[in-house]
Design an enzyme around this catalytic site. Structure first.
Site, short mmCIF file in Angstrom:
data_model
loop_
_atom_site.label_atom_id
_atom_site.label_comp_id
_atom_site.label_asym_id
_atom_site.label_seq_id
_atom_site.Cartn_x
_atom_site.Cartn_y
_atom_site.Cartn_z
CB CYS A 44 -51.33 -109.16 -2.03
SG CYS A 44 -50.75 -108.00 -3.30
CB CYS A 78 -52.77 -102.07 -6.61
SG CYS A 78 -53.26 -103.67 -7.28
#
EC number: 2.8.1.13
Length: 383
Positions: free
Chosen positions: A216, A117
């Site tokens: 997350c 990410c």
């Protein structure tokens, strides 16, 4: 709201480093809505930089990467008197992170989505946006890491953050040189308590905001298991010893990871550890600790950060999980295999550990260090 004065020596030192930073003092700050990125923005403003806030919208719904984070980030920008921009990255995040994560768990590995990410969703696109849309030459984030410019052969070197409990260099090993050369990490020499004190002194609305304690995606769905259950239907299979002896059952290999000991649901004469996930047979393979160790592993897709690719073996410290203690190992280059020849990073290495290791997990990163300097890193391969 005006920015207040600092109270900690670390905060004062961070301000002085920012004031003395070479080149243009114009930057896009990546704002998640948390205290770390909020203080980063406040320090840059106080140091006299031209600052614009940028929040990446990664997921719909509640959570740090969604509505709550967007609201808090916008509030911080309003408080500091700087512009706030939102870039919709939901489709990219779904394709590059969520789908790859699901595919990895389905295939019996334990992926590390945070480093991917950082490379493909956050830092790269954020820098592209800053340069192309706002003509800003630098980006900043609230990561606890440091960068030394002009290191070996002029490379931008990645270093650990000084707060060993918060150091995030492990997740940043995959960043390319062209990105590292334009990053500012104002919190690299602060501790988390320093950050809280500075944020409170500045009167930031996020000063007491609690940290996210999980990935997350896990926060977004309530737990990692809930996230996986949303994408992968239950697949019952066997838990077996290395010789094939069945010792239990499971409802999906994605709920296990190599090295795991607790939560196996197996009654045995001695503790058992997961040593392999067999996706083809839908089996979780376990063994007693005496049979669960590894003395080496292969690392692929290596990104050389602070040095050029090695041509001969060298001794390094290696971290094979985010919270794991670094261990000594010999790092040896391997020839690229045919499947890797066309890849951006075809480099492969073998790590030979000085002492046997018990949580060498395919899909996780092995990051190589020389003291506080990140030499490089890659993904642990199945053998």
């Amino acid at each position: 709201m005006a920015v207040g004065s600092t109270t900690t020596r670390a905060g004062e030192a961070a301000l002085e480093r920012l004031r003395q930073w070479p080149g243009e003092h114009r930057v896009a700050i990546g704002l998640s809505g948390g205290v770390d990125s909020s203080l980063t923005a406040a320090l840059l403003v106080e140091a006299g930089w031209e600052v614009e806030g940028l929040t990446l919208w990664l997921m719909s719904g509640k959570g740090a990467c969604c509505a709550e984070g967007l609201v808090d980030a916008a509030g911080i920008c309003e408080q500091l008197g700087i512009p706030h921009h939102v870039v919709d990255m939901r489709e990219t995040f779904q394709q590059e992170i969520v789908q790859r994560l699901v595919d990895g768990y389905r295939d019996g590995i334990t992926p590390l989505p945070c480093s991917q990410c950082n490379r493909s969703v956050k830092f790269g696109p954020m820098l592209d946006w800053a340069l192309q849309e706002r003509k800003l030459p630098r980006i900043a984030t609230g990561h606890y890491a440091r960068i030394r410019h002009g290191g070996d052969r002029g490379r931008h070197q990645l270093l650990r953050g000084l707060d060993t409990r918060k150091d995030q260099s492990y997740f940043l090993y995959d960043l390319p040189q062209e990105v590292l050369g334009r990053i500012v990490f104002p919190l690299g020499e602060l501790t988390k308590p320093d950050t809280r004190l500075e944020a409170a002194r500045h009167g930031l609305r996020t000063a007491e905001k609690p940290e996210s304690q999980d990935l997350c995606l896990a926060d977004h769905h309530g737990s990692m298991r809930a996230f996986l259950d949303a994408y992968l239907p239950p697949r019952q299979g066997e838990i077996v010893l290395a010789d094939g002896t069945v010792v239990g059952e499971h409802d999906g290999i994605e709920h296990f990871t190599v090295g795991q000991r607790k939560g196996l649901g197996v009654a045995w004469g001695e503790p058992l550890h997961v040593i392999r996930l067999d996706a083809a047979m839908n089996r979780v393979v376990v063994a007693p600790r005496a049979e669960a160790g590894r003395d080496s592993c292969v690392v692929g897709a290596v990104n050389w950060v602070s040095i050029d690719p090695i041509e001969a073996p060298r001794t390094v410290e290696v971290q094979v999980r985010y919270r794991s203690t670094p261990v000594r190992a010999e790092l040896s280059p391997l020839p690229a295999i045919e499947a890797d020849q066309q890849r951006e990073r075809p480099h492969r290495c073998r790590l030979s550990f000085e002492e046997e290791q018990f949580s060498i997990t395919p899909g996780q990163a092995a990051v190589f260090y020389d003291g506080e300097t990140v030499l490089g890193g890659g993904l642990i391969q199945r053998e």
